[in-house]
Design an enzyme around this catalytic site. Structure first.
Site, PDB file in Angstrom:
ATOM      1  N   GLY A  86      32.600  35.660  31.830  1.00  0.00           N
ATOM      2  CA  GLY A  86      31.902  34.932  32.885  1.00  0.00           C
ATOM      3  C   GLY A  86      32.820  34.025  33.674  1.00  0.00           C
ATOM      4  N   CYS A  87      32.376  32.801  33.873  1.00  0.00           N
ATOM      5  CA  CYS A  87      33.119  31.841  34.689  1.00  0.00           C
ATOM      6  C   CYS A  87      34.432  31.430  34.043  1.00  0.00           C
ATOM      7  CB  CYS A  87      32.265  30.598  34.945  1.00  0.00           C
ATOM      8  SG  CYS A  87      30.773  30.924  35.909  1.00  0.00           S
TER       9      CYS A  87
END
EC number: 2.3.1.233
Length: 354
Positions: free
Chosen positions: A137-138
């Protein structure tokens, strides 16, 4: 010593403003019992504009996961090469100088990875190593920097290319009505970023140390629920408070390097939301101005997932960089809850490592 060079960043041409986002939420969810809370949370993100790959009218439709994933692939192939070329130009390298491509994305799926298509399409050498990262993800922007650093440390003559491609708007789910989902509808944007890590030479951040930290028993706080309709983003209300346990991890990494994380010259961090930056300022005892690059990304582009760290660094370059040998911290935060952290010094143009 490996140097992270100037990132190239591109956002799509379709723009949605904070005001338009709020009006859409009011019109589409007028009867939602927690609408006032969702509206307040969206306003508090500080996101003024976001860029998306389709006009908002098309974004709000859901033709099915298959069609969305086909669009992801088509848009990636149409947009990524130009961003890569600018990053290569800024690093003063050719495709044939690249030894590994690290491709990070959590908003679409391809197998083989886009790396295979890029090697063929852009004439990278067939021996170029491929390293796709899909599930961080981030945090993946920070992870990509760290894995490039590791690679160039193992092979000092080598160069690595980082590519982050995130089309968060293709994960919009009109049936998801939790407050966390409504908030994410007003927070995430689309963007592409690329940067080269040179084994030798280059202008940017000389990477000296990296590390990871996972907060135990938080793997369900940020996650995808994968259904027939695609990726459903789940965000726990405890996520904004994660900087309190992560700030000590940043301090520990800096301490192992003989540095004080509260006394560095620059900070390039993932901006998942304003609370993240506010808490880092508080728990690291750092002036809020230190996070101006990350905050500017959040304001102008929204949370572009793995691309935030690279865009914040791009903004630092645009400001003129830092003094030669200035010390700094880079960090990405994401599912797990995971922090990917790096320490480095600014290397000015035509300067030898000291």
């Amino acid at each position: 010593m490996a140097t992270l060079c100037r990132p190239s960043v591109s956002v799509p041409e379709h723009v949605i403003t904070m005001e338009e986002t709020l009006e859409l939420a009011r019109s589409r969810h007028a009867d939602h019992p927690q609408l006032p809370l969702a509206l307040r949370l969206i306003e508090n993100t500080g996101v003024k504009t976001r860029h998306i790959v389709q006009p908002i009218e098309e974004t709000l439709k859901h033709p099915g996961f298959e069609d969305r994933n086909k669009l992801y692939e088509a848009e990636a192939k149409a947009r990524v090469p130009a961003v890569i070329q600018r990053a290569l130009d800024d690093a003063e390298l050719l495709t044939t100088d690249i030894d590994m491509i690290i491709y990070v994305s959590c908003t679409g799926f391809m197998m083989p990875s886009l790396t295979a298509w890029l090697i063929n399409e852009m004439d990278f050498d067939p021996t170029t190593r491929q390293f796709p990262i899909a599930q961080l993800g981030c945090a993946a922007g920070g992870a990509a920097i760290n894995r490039a650093h590791d690679f160039c440390s193992a092979y000092p003559e080598a160069n690595a290319l980082i590519v982050a491609c995130e089309f968060c708007s293709l994960c919009y789910q009109p049936t998801d009505l939790g407050v966390g989902s409504l908030l994410s509808n007003g927070l995430f944007g689309d963007g592409i970023a690329a940067a080269v890590v040179r084994g030798k030479g280059g202008t940017g951040i000389e990477l000296e140390r990296n590390g990871s930290y996972l907060i135990p028993k938080t793997e369900e706080w940020i996650m995808y629920d994968v259904r027939a309709t695609g990726f459903h983003f789940l965000l726990d209300k405890r996520v904004p408070a994660t900087m309190e346990p992560l700030a000590p991890a940043l301090q520990d990494l800096a301490g192992m390097h003989g540095w004080d994380a509260s006394d560095l010259d620059f900070y390039i961090v993932h901006a998942g939301g304003p609370r993240i930056l506010d808490d880092l300022s508080k728990f690291l005892q750092v002036d809020p101005h230190a996070f101006r690059f990350s905050r500017a990304t959040l304001t102008e582009y929204g949370n572009i997932a793995s691309g935030v760290v690279l865009d914040a660094l791009r903004r630092m370059f645009d400001e003129g960089g830092a003094e030669h040998r200035a010390r700094g911290l880079l960090a990405g935060f994401g599912p797990g809850i995971t922090a990917e952290m790096a320490l480095g010094r600014w290397r000015g143009p035509d300067r030898e490592t000291a």
